[in-house]
Design an enzyme around this catalytic site. Structure first.
Site, PDB file in Angstrom:
ATOM      1  N   ASP A 195      -6.687   0.187  -4.827  1.00 48.48           N
ATOM      2  CA  ASP A 195      -8.199   0.755  -5.192  1.00 48.48           C
ATOM      3  C   ASP A 195      -7.829   2.153  -6.010  1.00 48.48           C
ATOM      4  OD1 ASP A 195      -6.914   1.424  -1.986  1.00 48.48           O
ATOM      5  OD2 ASP A 195      -9.155   1.783  -2.153  1.00 48.48           O
ATOM      6  N   ASP A 199      -2.142   2.854  -3.908  1.00 48.92           N
ATOM      7  CA  ASP A 199      -2.467   1.080  -3.807  1.00 48.92           C
ATOM      8  C   ASP A 199      -3.674   0.875  -4.653  1.00 48.92           C
ATOM      9  OD1 ASP A 199      -2.015   0.917  -1.045  1.00 48.92           O
ATOM     10  OD2 ASP A 199      -3.233   1.649   0.204  1.00 48.92           O
ATOM     11  N   ASP A 235       2.231  -9.873  -4.391  1.00 47.31           N
ATOM     12  CA  ASP A 235       1.872 -10.524  -3.443  1.00 47.31           C
ATOM     13  C   ASP A 235       1.691 -11.931  -3.382  1.00 47.31           C
ATOM     14  OD1 ASP A 235       4.472  -9.766  -2.124  1.00 47.31           O
ATOM     15  OD2 ASP A 235       3.461  -9.205  -0.059  1.00 47.31           O
ATOM     16  N   ASP A 242       4.689   3.877   5.875  1.00 45.19           N
ATOM     17  CA  ASP A 242       4.288   5.164   5.353  1.00 45.19           C
ATOM     18  C   ASP A 242       4.866   5.764   6.029  1.00 45.19           C
ATOM     19  OD1 ASP A 242       2.099   4.664   6.917  1.00 45.19           O
ATOM     20  OD2 ASP A 242       1.014   5.459   5.344  1.00 45.19           O
TER      21      ASP A 242
END
Length: 724
Positions: A160, A158, A111, A255
């Site tokens: 990380d 994600d 993004d 989520d």
């Protein structure tokens, strides 16, 4: 089944005791001379009962699933949504995703539309997708990718979160059930030095506030078909997502909302309770609270978007479980009431309970003891009431703020949590806790003056109020101490564990060499423990035994750590010199795929001693005692062709435990050498057990020493005595 019934009996008994206490309070001890104060306090107690009931309902029957084999030939797309994250952080995730064994296509969903990420995708050989507009944050990013990729199954990590190589092999098999829409795995954090951890290496204790939820509550919710997508570490059937219009965009917690919509549409969810990916926890109070506020606002806003109590399509257990998820974020207000009540008692003379006397106190003592013991028992070793209360003190204001904003329908923003080194805390962020401290100190002083000058003769009330204020003030002080403690300043977190390292420094007669242990490691450097001195500021030649791979490189000794656990042991900080990108990736891969699973296995939580004793007696099993083993990490050579190098996990006078990269047969004998500060310990061991820790990569071996040890017995005795 026996243990499940034991835990269920504890839950039923506790709720019965709580209901009796609430009935007694309402009928006999409401203080009508201070009705508002008394009823507000009673609300906090009633809130606690409802919370405990919802907690016990979710914990009723944890499932332990065995994953079916993954069928071949599935088309799988792996999504890594990114926005502002550093490219070095995302590289680890991409590398982990690419190295998953099952065939798949990895996508970087950017993004930020950044050239360096496009270059990273080209370098590592994955797909790159960027979008011009950034509507709906992460959910919009994922939905944009859904419209482009053509896989039948979608996996989300994600930026990380680094997966284990067998992630897909462990999750895709569940989709042989055509009604399964998603498979969620636990969230786990590898930066155990971070703000949200409690960690004691010597005692093998670690605690994170999310462990209870991910390791115990989610498997129990799975029993009710109410586990939910937790934002990362999950696999989806794309057809199910297409049926509900993609990831939900009406709330900032896509989520939970997406999960509710899937269940409403008649799909099933699965929770696979195995640590298959790891990410970064918040490293400071600011980012921790940013994350908490986002989660709280997003989950509470579900009441206005898809209220689980009356939305169509959910079963009754699913309604209860999802309402419990939302209701859990309302804990800030009752905790605030508990934190200020004793100060109000002492400063005003008002009491929420009347009569405040011994008949009430013995009932309250029994009630409190039952509740505390049941929470510890049902938590199976995952819960720690003291640490939970510290985090309640840390979060009560932020959670109260989230409730007010959500109920006032203030539009929430999706703010990405910063990763890496921590930020210093401001006094403004600690103002709620500092206010509690000031209030408690003032109240205790006022109560003491009342006691000393006989202003009040309610000695019991004064004593309880002063003690209670002291506890609340102590919790607030612990929060301030935690938030203002020395922060993690490294940009890249180190992995804890043991890695054998052969070192050599100096030239000619000044050569210092030997076999040491790296106690922490990342691609930039390590902490090296040796039994000989090394020159600080000079270069050292290194050989790292990364499982089945041996890496030769150079390092620079930056400093010596003067603290030591025994004489003759030296600890150095070493920075790697001139590692290639390939070598750095190899170290990172080893850290995530072997060092981290071994560490998590070593510090896995066990039920409390009381629970183990009761279950052993209930099952009519005998409790076996064994010699106490001490956590001592020593370089070890398993002699053979070729020899294998490893590090011990623990040692006793009778045996030891260690990790290897290939299985060993129980009953087999093997000659070993341990490098110790007291000299070489040569012995023969018998393998007693071998347990797989990371599929096909790491095995934990328990072994006993074969008599006689000979001269090495004295060295072993010295080790065990020093390690006590």
């Amino acid at each position: 089944m026996t243990s499940v019934r034991y835990y269920q009996a504890v839950m039923v008994l506790t709720i019965a005791v709580y209901l009796y206490y609430l009935a007694y309070r309402l009928l006999y001890t409401i203080n009508w001379d201070a009705p508002t104060f008394s009823l507000v306090f009673y609300y906090a107690e009633f809130h606690g009962c409802l919370s405990l009931f919802l907690y016990f309902f979710q914990m009723w029957h944890p499932l332990q699933r065995i994953p079916p084999p993954a069928p071949p030939g599935l088309r799988v797309d792996v999504y890594i949504p990114t926005y502002k994250e550093d490219v070095s952080l995302v590289r680890k995730t991409v590398w982990g995703c690419i190295n998953m064994a099952y065939p798949h296509t990895t996508y970087i969903l950017d993004d930020g539309n950044r050239p360096e990420f496009a270059a990273l995708a080209t370098e590592l050989g994955c797909a790159y997708v960027a979008r011009r507009e950034r509507a709906h944050a992460k959910a919009g990013n994922l939905n944009h990718a859904l419209s482009i990729s053509d896989g039948d199954f979608i996996v989300v990590f994600d930026a990380d979160y680094v997966p284990q190589p067998n992630f897909l092999d462990k999750t895709l098999g569940y989709f042989t059930d055509e009604k399964v829409a998603f498979v969620q795995t636990p969230q786990n954090y590898y930066n155990v030095e971070s703000f949200s951890f409690r960690f004691k290496f010597e005692k093998r204790e670690k605690w994170n506030e999310g462990d209870m939820f991910y390791r115990l509550m989610m498997p129990a919710r799975d029993y009710w078909n109410a586990a939910f997508f937790a934002g990362t570490g999950a696999a989806f059937r794309k057809r199910a997502l297409d049926e509900i219009g993609g990831f939900a965009t009406e709330t900032i917690t896509e989520d939970l909302h997406t999960s509710v919509r899937l269940y409403k549409a008649g799909w099933k969810g699965v929770y696979h309770n195995e640590l298959l990916s790891s990410g970064l926890a918040a490293t400071d109070l600011k980012n921790y609270h940013i994350q908490k506020l986002r989660w709280a606002e997003g989950n509470i806003s579900l009441l206005f978007a898809d209220n689980p109590l009356w939305t169509k399509g959910l079963t009754l257990p699913q309604r209860i479980c999802f309402f419990a998820t939302v209701f859990g974020w309302f804990i800030g207000l009752p905790k605030l009431i508990y934190f200020v009540t004793p100060a109000i008692m002492l400063l005003t003379g008002w009491y929420p309970i009347f009569p405040f006397n011994w008949p009430f106190m013995w009932r309250y003592a029994i009630f409190l003891a039952v509740v505390i013991m049941s929470i510890k028992i049902v938590g199976r070793g995952q819960g720690r009431i003291r640490d939970d209360e510290i985090y309640n003190m840390m979060n009560f204001f932020v959670l109260s703020k989230a409730v007010v904003k959500a109920l006032l329908r203030v539009k929430a923003r999706f703010i990405v949590t910063a990763k890496g080194a921590g930020e210093a805390v401001s006094l403004l962020a600690l103002l709620p806790q500092l206010t509690i401290i000031l209030l408690c100190v003032t109240a205790i002083e006022w109560g003491a003056l009342k006691w000393a000058y006989g202003v009040s003769h309610n000695w019991l009330g004064l004593g309880i109020g002063m003690f209670w204020s002291g506890v609340n003030g102590y919790l607030a002080c612990l929060v301030v101490a935690t938030a203002t403690a020395s922060l993690h300043r490294r940009k890249e977190s180190r992995f804890l564990g043991g890695l054998p390292v052969r070192y050599e420094a100096g030239e000619g007669e000044r050569v210092a060499s030997g076999l040491g242990t790296a106690t922490d490691l990342n691609e930039d450097g390590m902490a090296l423990t040796t039994f000989s001195t090394l020159p600080v500021g000079e270069q050292v030649r290194l050989r790292l035994y990364l499982g089945s791979r041996v890496m030769t490189c150079n390092g620079v000794v930056l400093y010596i750590n003067r603290s030591t656990i025994m004489e003759g042991v030296f600890r150095y900080g070493v920075k790697f010199a001139d590692l290639s990108r390939e070598d750095k990736d190899a170290i990172t891969e080893f850290c995530f795929s072997q060092m981290l699973p071994a560490f998590m296995h070593r510090f896995d939580v066990r039920p409390s001693p009381l629970t183990r004793f009761v279950l052993a007696h209930y099952d009519r099993r005998q409790i076996k005692r064994r010699a106490k083993r001490m956590a001592i990490s020593l370089p070890m050579i398993l002699h053979g062709d070729p020899p294998r190098y490893t590090v011990t996990e623990d040692i006793s006078i009778g045996g030891l435990a260690f990790m290897v990269t290939s299985p060993m047969v129980a009953g087999a004998h093997a000659p070993i050498t341990l490098v110790t500060p007291f000299g070489r310990l040569d012995a023969e061991i018998e393998i007693r057990n071998c347990r797989e820790v990371a599929t096909g990569r790491s095995y934990r071996v328990g072994a006993t020493f074969v008599e006689p040890l000979g001269p090495s017995r004295k060295i072993l005795a010295q080790l065990c005595e020093t390690g006590r």
